[in-house]
Design an enzyme around this catalytic site. Structure first.
Site, mmCIF file in Angstrom:
data_model
loop_
_atom_site.group_PDB
_atom_site.id
_atom_site.type_symbol
_atom_site.label_atom_id
_atom_site.label_comp_id
_atom_site.label_asym_id
_atom_site.label_seq_id
_atom_site.Cartn_x
_atom_site.Cartn_y
_atom_site.Cartn_z
ATOM 1 N N LYS A 84 0.849 -1.214 0.000
ATOM 2 C CA LYS A 84 0.000 0.000 0.000
ATOM 3 C C LYS A 84 0.873 1.248 0.000
ATOM 4 O O LYS A 84 0.770 2.133 0.868
ATOM 5 C CB LYS A 84 -0.956 0.009 1.184
ATOM 6 C CG LYS A 84 -1.993 -1.111 1.079
ATOM 7 C CD LYS A 84 -3.135 -0.924 2.026
ATOM 8 C CE LYS A 84 -4.013 -2.151 2.025
ATOM 9 N NZ LYS A 84 -3.316 -3.330 2.577
ATOM 10 N N GLY A 190 -11.389 -8.962 2.147
ATOM 11 C CA GLY A 190 -12.510 -8.786 3.071
ATOM 12 C C GLY A 190 -13.387 -10.024 3.134
ATOM 13 O O GLY A 190 -14.476 -9.996 3.688
ATOM 14 N N GLY A 192 -14.328 -13.835 4.378
ATOM 15 C CA GLY A 192 -14.109 -14.708 5.541
ATOM 16 C C GLY A 192 -14.107 -13.905 6.826
ATOM 17 O O GLY A 192 -15.158 -13.423 7.264
#
Ligand code: 3DU
Length: 255
Positions: A84, A190, A192
């Site tokens: 990121k 995102g 589980g």
């Protein structure tokens, strides 16, 4: 090398599509390997390597075991470095070049940094891919990234990103990003532990579902990965039927 696919449609039309080499698109499942014990991380990678299309590595594993993990994992799978990256162009370049030289086939960067940083990432990646974050998957994302997701997707596309991160926790937002990025890749985390469902993300337009804790934290990571791949498979089979599968497909390799 380019791969050309010619599809002989039942109505007599022949479509020719050029395919840029990139990540395998088989199970459509990406493992987020945030296990911080290097020995266990490699055990999980070995257990699921033939099921997942790529392994995503993030700061937890790199900070615990060192960047050599990128190279080690790249012997087993395509590796996506989820760093990121959000910085000025020169720092972005240094990080992306380093990750790619260690074996990363893709690096995830933030898009909010703007066009110059995004272009620096794409240029530094060379033959590797840059995936830009649009909207994040956690609840706090509503404050900032959710409000600018489409803008960031548009900017990423203009700057040459070949993939985008969109939230499996909000499949409607995957649809919104898909409407902007056309046939570029969408990867959705995102699933589980955070509450999203892999098949719902793929049905909404994601190319890949990213799953971390629910696989590497499971007692049987291979069985868990298989279950996610099977869940995705239910949607893929429906999509293939809808597209009118069964038409012969010929591959010609051009060197
Ligand atoms: O929640 P999981 O354990 O399945 O891991 C999800 C991974 O994906 C983890 O590495 C996280 O940092 C990353 N990710 C998101 O979860 C959400 C985003 O918007 C972007 C990346």
């Amino acid at each position: 090398m380019r791969l050309i696919m010619a599809v002989n449609r039942p109505d007599g039309l022949i479509c020719v599509v050029t395919v840029k080499p990139g990540m395998r698109k088989d199970s459509r499942l990406v493992l987020a390997l945030d296990e911080t014990d290097g020995r266990k991380a490699l055990q999980v990678a070995d257990a699921v390597g033939d099921i997942v299309d790529a392994i995503k590595i993030n700061w937890p594993l790199v900070l615990s075991e060192g960047p050599g993990m990128i190279t080690e994992l790249s012997k087993r799978s395509e590796v996506i470095c989820d760093f990121k990256v959000a910085d000025i162009p020169n720092t972005v370049r240094l990080i992306v070049e380093n990750a790619v030289s260690r074996g990363a086939s893709a690096v995830i960067v933030h898009a909010f940094t703007g066009d110059d940083s995004l272009k620096a990432a794409v240029e530094a990646a060379g033959g590797a891919e840059i995936f830009a974050v649009t909207e994040m998957s956690h609840p706090g994302a509503r404050l900032f990234t959710a409000q600018h997701a489409e803008e960031m997707a548009r900017l990423g596309k203009e700057c040459g990103a070949t993939g985008f991160i969109a939230p499996a926790t909000r499949p409607d937002r995957i649809r919104a990003v898909r409407a902007v990025v056309g046939d570029l890749k969408i990867l959705s985390p995102g699933v589980g532990a955070q509450g999203g469902k892999a098949s719902a993300a793929i049905a909404a337009g994601a190319d890949y579902a990213i799953v971390g804790r629910s696989i590497y934290g499971s007692d049987d990571p291979r069985a868990a990965a298989k279950a996610f791949a099977d869940d995705i498979g239910t949607v893929l089979r429906l999509q293939r039927r809808y597209i009118g599968g069964g038409a012969p497909v010929y591959y010609i390799i051009i060197k």
